[in-house]
Design a protein around this motif. Structure first.
Motif, mmCIF file in Angstrom:
data_model
loop_
_atom_site.group_PDB
_atom_site.id
_atom_site.type_symbol
_atom_site.label_atom_id
_atom_site.label_comp_id
_atom_site.label_asym_id
_atom_site.label_seq_id
_atom_site.Cartn_x
_atom_site.Cartn_y
_atom_site.Cartn_z
ATOM 1 N N GLU A 46 -14.442 -19.080 -19.250
ATOM 2 C CA GLU A 46 -14.819 -19.638 -17.940
ATOM 3 C C GLU A 46 -16.224 -19.183 -17.527
ATOM 4 N N GLU A 50 -19.926 -21.340 -17.299
ATOM 5 C CA GLU A 50 -20.832 -21.361 -16.129
ATOM 6 C C GLU A 50 -22.263 -21.056 -16.571
ATOM 7 N N SER A 53 -23.864 -23.948 -18.482
ATOM 8 C CA SER A 53 -24.277 -25.058 -17.613
ATOM 9 C C SER A 53 -25.664 -24.830 -17.039
ATOM 10 N N LYS A 54 -26.023 -23.544 -16.909
ATOM 11 C CA LYS A 54 -27.303 -23.227 -16.248
ATOM 12 C C LYS A 54 -28.436 -22.961 -17.224
#
Length: 258
Positions: A46, A50, A53-54
């Motif tokens: 998880e 995140e 994605s960045k």
């Protein structure tokens, strides 16, 4: 919890990149990706997602890790001898300018090897080979055509002399060979195949897929070949029921479309 964490990760990655990790053998893929995120200091899929994605660079690295890039020129050289001595003369008797596809070509050693073998049969100026891979990073490395010496272990001496130039501790592929290859990004599992091809080479890739995904791919490869066309697979990838996909065994690891 851990299992759901991975399943959630799979579905998010599919939405983000179009790549379906559930089609790869789970134990292998999960192990590979867990070691990657732990090395980067993340605690779970998880948190890793995140960050992916960045950070574009992290996403690139993740895609690199996912696509298994172990390759060398003339890998399992005896098979390339069979291609040269037995398979290609038959293909060329039927089509002087065969349509060839190197699928999941990784860093380019395989399509360049095909071109080097083909150079014994036809002028390089008349040769065009399509080469595709999921990972744009490896395609860029393939286009550069620069390799460490260990990639050349199985290259015959006369081919090494003719088509490679040493630059420091690396070897560069001759431009005449490079010009024969057209590289393109392609997702085997999600995108249509072109065709009809005379020869499709896809080696040491299918072992990473689940049986269902493999079954689907064999059907797609078969459909993309012309009748009499040849499918050349890796040395751990024997098809045990070739007739189910419309293939006859032409030689070990070579299948002819009926």
């Amino acid at each position: 919890m851990a299992q759901n964490d991975y399943q959630d990760f799979i579905s998010k990655i599919k939405r983000k990149t179009g790549i379906d990790l559930s089609l790869y053998k789970e134990a292998q893929m999960k192990r590979r990706l867990t070691s990657l995120y732990e090395k980067k200091g993340f605690a779970s899929f998880e948190v890793f997602y995140e960050a992916l994605s960045k950070e574009h660079q992290l996403l690139d690295e993740f895609l690199d890790r996912m696509t298994i890039n172990v390759s060398e020129f003339y890998r399992n050289s005896k098979r390339w001898e069979v291609l040269e001595q037995k398979i290609l003369p038959k293909i060329l008797a039927e089509n002087k300018r065969p349509k060839i596809w190197s699928a999941a070509c990784s860093t380019g050693e395989e399509p360049y090897t095909i071109a080097m073998v083909m150079s014994k049969f036809m002028p390089l100026s008349e040769l065009q080979i399509q080469a595709t891979d999921l990972d744009t990073n490896v395609i860029n490395r393939a286009k550069a055509g620069v390799y460490p010496e260990r990639s050349l272990n199985e290259v015959p001496a006369e081919i090494r002399k003719k088509y490679f130039t040493q630059e420091g501790s690396f070897y560069k592929v001759d431009d005449k060979i490079k010009k024969t290859i057209v590289y393109k990004q392609h997702n085997l599992l999600a995108e249509p195949f072109g065709g009809p091809y005379d020869l499709i080479v896809c080696r040491n890739v299918l072992i990473y897929f689940t049986e269902e995904a493999k079954d689907e791919l064999y059907k797609k490869f078969s459909a993309a070949l012309r009748p009499g066309g040849i499918f050349f697979v890796g040395s751990t990838e024997q098809i045990f029921n070739p007739a189910a996909y419309g293939f006859d065994t032409e030689d070990t690891f070579f299948y002819r479309k009926q």
